[in-house]
Write a protein that holds these residues in place. Structure first.
Motif, PDB file in Angstrom:
ATOM      1  N   PHE A 119      -6.843   2.644  -0.546  1.00 52.64           N
ATOM      2  CA  PHE A 119      -6.363   1.360  -1.045  1.00 52.64           C
ATOM      3  C   PHE A 119      -6.594   0.224  -0.052  1.00 52.64           C
ATOM      4  O   PHE A 119      -6.731   0.430   1.153  1.00 52.64           O
ATOM      5  N   GLY A 120      -6.581  -0.972  -0.595  1.00 49.41           N
ATOM      6  CA  GLY A 120      -6.602  -2.190   0.214  1.00 49.41           C
ATOM      7  C   GLY A 120      -5.565  -3.145  -0.343  1.00 49.41           C
ATOM      8  O   GLY A 120      -4.897  -2.839  -1.347  1.00 49.41           O
ATOM      9  N   PRO A 121      -5.436  -4.307   0.263  1.00 48.61           N
ATOM     10  CA  PRO A 121      -4.404  -5.247  -0.193  1.00 48.61           C
ATOM     11  C   PRO A 121      -4.643  -5.748  -1.616  1.00 48.61           C
ATOM     12  O   PRO A 121      -3.716  -6.239  -2.263  1.00 48.61           O
ATOM     13  N   TYR A 122      -5.877  -5.611  -2.107  1.00 46.43           N
ATOM     14  CA  TYR A 122      -6.221  -6.057  -3.461  1.00 46.43           C
ATOM     15  C   TYR A 122      -6.044  -4.962  -4.490  1.00 46.43           C
ATOM     16  O   TYR A 122      -6.335  -5.153  -5.661  1.00 46.43           O
ATOM     17  N   SER A 123      -5.633  -3.769  -4.076  1.00 44.51           N
ATOM     18  CA  SER A 123      -5.512  -2.649  -5.011  1.00 44.51           C
ATOM     19  C   SER A 123      -4.285  -2.804  -5.892  1.00 44.51           C
ATOM     20  O   SER A 123      -3.283  -3.398  -5.488  1.00 44.51           O
ATOM     21  N   ARG A 140       2.353   7.731   6.711  1.00 46.10           N
ATOM     22  CA  ARG A 140       1.116   8.011   5.968  1.00 46.10           C
ATOM     23  C   ARG A 140       0.600   6.722   5.349  1.00 46.10           C
ATOM     24  O   ARG A 140       1.373   5.920   4.818  1.00 46.10           O
ATOM     25  N   GLY A 141      -0.691   6.534   5.427  1.00 39.64           N
ATOM     26  CA  GLY A 141      -1.303   5.355   4.844  1.00 39.64           C
ATOM     27  C   GLY A 141      -1.993   5.655   3.525  1.00 39.64           C
ATOM     28  O   GLY A 141      -1.950   6.789   3.027  1.00 39.64           O
ATOM     29  N   GLY A 142      -2.633   4.652   2.973  1.00 40.02           N
ATOM     30  CA  GLY A 142      -3.203   4.747   1.635  1.00 40.02           C
ATOM     31  C   GLY A 142      -4.599   5.316   1.574  1.00 40.02           C
ATOM     32  O   GLY A 142      -5.479   4.755   0.923  1.00 40.02           O
ATOM     33  N   VAL A 143      -4.810   6.416   2.282  1.00 37.45           N
ATOM     34  CA  VAL A 143      -6.077   7.144   2.248  1.00 37.45           C
ATOM     35  C   VAL A 143      -5.786   8.490   1.599  1.00 37.45           C
ATOM     36  O   VAL A 143      -4.984   9.264   2.128  1.00 37.45           O
ATOM     37  N   ILE A 144      -6.388   8.751   0.447  1.00 42.34           N
ATOM     38  CA  ILE A 144      -6.041   9.948  -0.316  1.00 42.34           C
ATOM     39  C   ILE A 144      -7.294  10.774  -0.563  1.00 42.34           C
ATOM     40  O   ILE A 144      -8.136  10.421  -1.388  1.00 42.34           O
ATOM     41  N   SER A 145      -7.395  11.891   0.187  1.00 42.85           N
ATOM     42  CA  SER A 145      -8.533  12.789   0.034  1.00 42.85           C
ATOM     43  C   SER A 145      -8.211  13.824  -1.030  1.00 42.85           C
ATOM     44  O   SER A 145      -7.129  14.412  -1.018  1.00 42.85           O
ATOM     45  N   GLU A 148       0.824  -1.205   0.000  1.00 46.07           N
ATOM     46  CA  GLU A 148       0.000   0.000   0.000  1.00 46.07           C
ATOM     47  C   GLU A 148       0.862   1.261   0.000  1.00 46.07           C
ATOM     48  O   GLU A 148       0.454   2.290  -0.547  1.00 46.07           O
ATOM     49  N   ARG A 149       2.045   1.174   0.581  1.00 44.62           N
ATOM     50  CA  ARG A 149       2.945   2.331   0.545  1.00 44.62           C
ATOM     51  C   ARG A 149       3.373   2.601  -0.902  1.00 44.62           C
ATOM     52  O   ARG A 149       3.404   3.748  -1.357  1.00 44.62           O
ATOM     53  N   ASN A 150       3.682   1.518  -1.624  1.00 44.30           N
ATOM     54  CA  ASN A 150       4.080   1.693  -3.025  1.00 44.30           C
ATOM     55  C   ASN A 150       2.938   2.283  -3.852  1.00 44.30           C
ATOM     56  O   ASN A 150       3.153   3.185  -4.673  1.00 44.30           O
ATOM     57  N   LEU A 151       1.734   1.767  -3.633  1.00 46.71           N
ATOM     58  CA  LEU A 151       0.571   2.290  -4.360  1.00 46.71           C
ATOM     59  C   LEU A 151       0.355   3.767  -4.045  1.00 46.71           C
ATOM     60  O   LEU A 151       0.084   4.582  -4.930  1.00 46.71           O
TER      61      LEU A 151
END
Lengths: 153, 417
Positions: free
Chosen positions: B393-397, B342-347, B312-315
């Motif tokens: 994102f999730g692990p399937y993204s 920072r996590g995979g939440v993008i506002s 998720e960091r890469n995504l």
């Protein structure tokens, strides 16, 4: 993308980009009514001035999506200068439209009453009915106006 | 794949194949699911675990002596053990309380622990980036016993402003903070803040709803006191939340809801509450959901939380750099601009296009994002926004999801431009 264009008709985008009757009125004498959509954070403020049972002026401020903003702009154009009784009929007709009674508008039959003719461009919001979660966007200004009229009674 | 069977090496395409909903085609396009922050998609193993309970083992728990009742109880208590292992609860399953969701978890915290331990003038320290679930229960408690609810500000870099934290800590009995903002993606330094809280004689509660499936959750290492999250944001089912707290704290907390299952004894003159987590689990609990959560834990453990974090960091890194370069500044990210903490939440704030309209246009591309204030209105006010459109994102993204997102954003900008 036909259904998306059904929702975002040119009239709607036009009113979103160039909203009519935007601004404030001195209050009093105008009545100031706030409307909120707690789900999406949209806010609207309607200023209405009623004199001798006529809605002589209306202004709107606030923020929201293209549907709520264009609906409020279209509403203001449709009701400004009308007798309060007729404004109430226009509100009722619009809410009928949002409940899916589109047969009265946009059908092959021309509108037969003065009220429906008064709605005119409002028929552009008909496409909203196909997007149920957006109906509350379209009705926010109308409910706020209705509340304002009730309070001025 | 058999439920809980470990995945030997992490492959998001394998996770996709395990996730039935990602087979959906909407508007003649494969679904692009970018709303895991609102609810993550359960893998088949989770769905099958719930079906298996209903088909083969359905019975109430903690009641019957017959075979399936024993099996149902074993499933339910097994989920508690799985969660205790997943978050490294020092005293194991006895510290795990099941609730309806994370929101109910915070209500349990405020109305049970808070009501007993906080008095007028005591301070609960939250932050401007909290979800309403970690604000409103404290306001409600304030109405009852006059506590003070104090907010750590958020700075212009979308992080907690800890400049004046020492003075903010004055009178604080509980620090209650999100581990990861559900709007900004910001990951807060919970371990440091736990040490700080304890130095000031306060406890610390963590809203882990957003972080639990996207970063390792070791309550022993973090040295926190309450850890609250929900199953459906960690590939599990809706209708089930988790409250972890230390056994010593739990034992001193008064019951929350009253009824069956939470008592040791009931007489005509009163009742004696049960000990342990049962005291907080009145009524028939969500058994199938617990079966699903147990399977979700096994599934996540099979993927490996470290693998998920890296993926998720890469995504996120890829998405942040492309969003910054693609749109000539017309799409602004409301959150940290790099992947540090920072996590995979993008506002997103899209110039001239309201988030609802962004999401509506994206829906035509079968892109699922969440428009709105994300139950974080104080944060929205802080940044003078009514709403954002949030992709997560999730692990399937896959980066392919970001491709479609960007294509759809271009369309929205053209349409409203």
């Amino acid at each position: 993308m036909s259904s998306l264009e059904d929702l975002y008709r040119e009239v709607i985008l036009d009113h979103y980009r160039s909203p009519r009757n935007r601004g404030e009125l001195p209050s009093p004498p105008a009545r100031r009514v706030e409307g909120f959509n707690p789900l999406c954070g949209d806010e609207i403020v309607v200023y209405l001035e009623v004199r001798d049972d006529v809605l002589v002026d209306i202004k709107l401020t606030g923020h929201g999506c293209s549907i709520s903003q264009s609906s409020s702009s279209l509403m203001s154009a449709a009701v400004k200068g009308k007798p309060v009784s007729q404004v109430r009929e226009i509100i009722a007709n619009f809410k009928q439209l949002m409940m899916g009674h589109e047969a009265t508008l946009g059908s092959d039959e021309a509108p037969t009453t003065a009220d429906l003719r008064a709605m005119g461009e409002l028929a552009a919001l008909q496409g909203v009915v196909k997007f149920p979660v957006r109906i509350k966007c379209a009705t926010l200004a109308w409910n706020t106006l209705a509340q304002g009229l009730d309070e001025s009674d | 794949m058999a439920p809980g069977e470990p995945v030997s090496s992490f492959d998001p395409r394998r996770v996709r194949a395990d996730t039935p909903l990602l087979r959906r085609v909407i508007n003649e396009r494969p679904i692009t699911y970018l709303d895991s922050a609102a609810s993550s998609l359960p893998p088949r193993a989770v769905i099958e675990a719930m079906s298996r309970y209903y088909e083969m083992r359905h019975a109430n728990v903690h009641r019957g002596v017959y075979q399936t009742a024993n099996e149902a109880t074993a499933i339910y208590e097994g989920a508690r053990e799985a969660i205790a292992r997943f978050i490294n609860a020092p005293a194991g399953a006895n510290e795990i309380v099941f609730t309806k969701n994370a929101t109910e978890g915070f209500n349990l915290l405020a109305k049970s622990w808070g009501h007993k331990n906080l008095k007028a003038g005591d301070v609960v320290l939250v932050s401007e980036m909290e979800h309403h679930a970690n604000i409103v229960p404290w306001f409600q408690l304030r109405e009852v016993n006059g506590i003070e609810v104090r907010f750590i500000p958020v700075n212009d870099d979308f992080r907690l402003d800890l400049t004046d934290i020492e003075s903010l800590m004055e009178g604080v009995k509980l620090v209650s903070l999100t581990a990861m903002s559900n709007v900004l993606g910001t990951i807060n330094p919970i371990k440091d803040l736990a040490a700080l809280a304890h130095r000031h004689g306060a406890l610390i509660a963590v809203d882990a709803a957003q972080s639990v499936a996207h970063s390792p959750s070791d309550v022993t290492d973090l040295d926190v006191d309450f850890f609250i999250f929900s199953a459906h944001k960690m590939l599990g089912p809706t209708g089930l939340g988790v409250v972890w707290t230390r056994e010593a704290i739990l034992d001193q907390m008064p019951p929350f809801l009253g009824g069956g299952g939470m008592i040791a004894d009931v007489r005509v003159d009163g009742y004696t509450p049960a000990n342990g987590p049962s005291r907080f689990e009145a009524g028939t609990p969500p058994i199938a959901e617990a079966a699903g959560l147990g399977a979700a834990v096994l599934y996540l453990e099979g993927l490996g939380m470290a693998n998920i974090v890296e993926h998720e960091r890469n995504l996120t890194s890829d998405a942040l750099s492309r969003l910054a370069s693609e749109f000539d500044g017309r799409v602004r990210v409301i959150g940290p601009s790099d992947t540090h903490s920072r996590g995979g939440v993008i506002s997103l704030d899209v110039e001239g296009v309201h988030p609802h309209d962004v999401a509506q246009v994206l829906d035509q591309f079968a892109v699922c994002v969440r428009p709105g204030h994300h139950c974080a209105k104080p944060l929205m006010r802080r940044f003078n926004l009514a709403a954002t459109a949030r992709a997560s994102f999730g692990p399937y993204s896959l980066t392919r999801d970001t491709d479609v997102l960007i294509e759809a954003l271009h369309h929205a900008l053209t349409m409203f431009g």
